[in-house]
Write a protein that holds these residues in place. Sequence first.
Motif, short mmCIF file in Angstrom:
data_model
loop_
_atom_site.label_atom_id
_atom_site.label_comp_id
_atom_site.label_asym_id
_atom_site.label_seq_id
_atom_site.Cartn_x
_atom_site.Cartn_y
_atom_site.Cartn_z
N THR A 14 0.59 -1.23 -0.10
CA THR A 14 -0.24 0.07 -0.10
C THR A 14 0.84 1.16 0.03
O THR A 14 0.20 2.69 -0.48
N ARG A 84 -4.11 -5.85 -2.01
CA ARG A 84 -5.99 -6.57 -2.92
C ARG A 84 -6.39 -5.49 -2.78
O ARG A 84 -6.54 -4.33 -2.48
N GLU A 85 -7.48 -5.52 -3.20
CA GLU A 85 -8.58 -4.89 -3.92
C GLU A 85 -8.68 -3.45 -4.34
O GLU A 85 -9.30 -3.34 -4.96
N TYR A 136 -14.29 -1.61 0.73
CA TYR A 136 -13.45 -2.63 0.83
C TYR A 136 -12.81 -2.93 -0.58
O TYR A 136 -11.90 -2.87 -0.70
N ASP A 244 -1.44 -9.94 -1.14
CA ASP A 244 -0.32 -10.18 0.12
C ASP A 244 -0.25 -10.22 0.38
O ASP A 244 0.73 -11.70 1.80
N GLN A 245 -1.52 -10.38 1.64
CA GLN A 245 -1.82 -11.60 2.82
C GLN A 245 -1.94 -13.26 2.61
O GLN A 245 -1.51 -13.77 3.55
N THR A 266 0.79 -2.07 6.51
CA THR A 266 -0.30 -0.97 6.47
C THR A 266 -1.77 -1.44 7.69
O THR A 266 -1.33 -0.12 8.41
#
Length: 497
Positions: A14, A84-85, A136, A244-245, A266
Amino acid sequence: MTKQRYVVALDQGTTSSRAIIFDHDARIVAVSQREFTQHYPQPGWVEHDPMEIWATQSSTLTEALAKSGIHNDEIAAIGITNQRETTVVWEKATGKPVYNAIVWQCRRTAAICEELKARGLDNYVRENTGLLLDAYFSGTKVKWILDNVEGAREKAERGELLFGTIDTWLIWKMTNGEVHVTDPTNASRTMLYNIRDLQWDGHILQELGIPASMLPQVRPSSEVYGYTTRGGGAQIPISGIAGDQQAALFGQLCFEKGMAKNTYGTGCFLLMNTGETPVKSESGLLTTIAVGPTGNVNYALEGSVFMGGATVQWLRDELRLIDDATDTGYFAGKVKDSNGVYLVPAFVGLGAPYWDPYARGAIVGLTRGANRNHIIRAALESIAYQSRDVLDAMQKDSGIRLASLKVDGGAVANDFLMQFQSDIMGTTVVRPKLIETTALGAAFLAGLAVGFWESTAELSDKFSIDREFEPALPAEQREQLYSGWQKAVTRSQHWVD
Ligand SMILES: Nc1ncnc2c1ncn2[C@@H]1O[C@H](COP(=O)(O)OP(=O)(O)O)[C@@H](O)[C@H]1O
Ligand SMILES: O=P(O)(O)OC[C@H](O)CO
């Protein structure tokens, strides 16, 4: 022929883009990192410039190679992992984004979500995407771009626009517009992907008015998608993708059901692998796709906290209480407690388990004796309290009590935070030697796809522990502090209309 001795992970986070070169023993050989601009055009809105993301990411690759003296024909594979997202829409013909990337933290589509809820879509979304109807996720961000950027909807309907999360955008750029793909972990964060059928969901696309022609092809997280000549002359396979998670979960070797990790970047993201069956949460967690031992689809429960290390950045950049994130541990340790001060960092609303887009940040419990160190300490403590919120929910939903929690991400370098985390959870916190597990996960996925590593069994001896933090706070004191936090959260909720 040159021996291919390295794998590169591109970790597009991020706040920064990173390229990390790993050798066969999963040791870091070179790192290059570049921060990029955060745009806040209105309160609660967050954007990135997709071209700046691309520029920072591709230059880190060039720099990591140059710094290490490694030639690109020594690179066996590239793996991509990403925030993500975050949503990019661009023109197929020119590769030009039609709007800035709308970042996962951005709240601008909260009203669209309300409207979709009023149309009764929330249960369908929950059942089929594993997510909640929240700003989100990518789906309503795509809709916003199509509704608000002049001419975008017409172009999309003519098949002239493409959508991608950041993995998709980077691979498109790296392959000069030849490859338009994503993987199931990223797709599962769009709110457009059916996590049971493993396909884009026609009903949701229709409800949001998103043409299917915009969507990338969903391919497994570990296979060759295409080749790039970036960083030199040779063709390097791009062969791993994970959000990433999920990459961190893989990098922490959590391939088996019941294994969990918490990443402090972040935001903070606690994920537990639940194996081959999706588990539905009753406590405000998400059901999402993770990567199994062979690169296959597994499921995970996730607790997503929007402000983790970013709270520390706020202390640095907006309040100017510190010069550097690493100073926080020192100042927090100068006071014996937070003096009753709680900081609720609901700057972009609250994520799991509250899901309140209308919450806003609050500092409560201030008295005349409260000073800067108490506020710094309360900021670090807020990261741990939020992680406790999601751990409690996770243990309840999964029926599994975690004896210890694996951690990673930039903020776990902070010993004060890790000890407080252990104290407030009453759980051992295990910090690995290599905290870049997100990049490591992407490297593993890419390396496995090209036979650089044979199987996940080979990866386990590449993992070692740096330090374990044991809970030292009496249970009564722990629960007293935690109930103060819960009270503070109620003060920040439903703040804006
Ligand atoms: N010593 C520290 N103490 C607390 N927070 C830290 C420390 N070092 C870094 N951070 C925070 O960690 C975050 C960076 O972690 P990183 O994993 O690189 O994040 P991301 O991938 O989200 O960009 C930043 O928000 C920063 O404020
Ligand atoms: O940039 P990070 O590492 O905080 O991760 C962002 C998440 O992927 C958002 O869902």
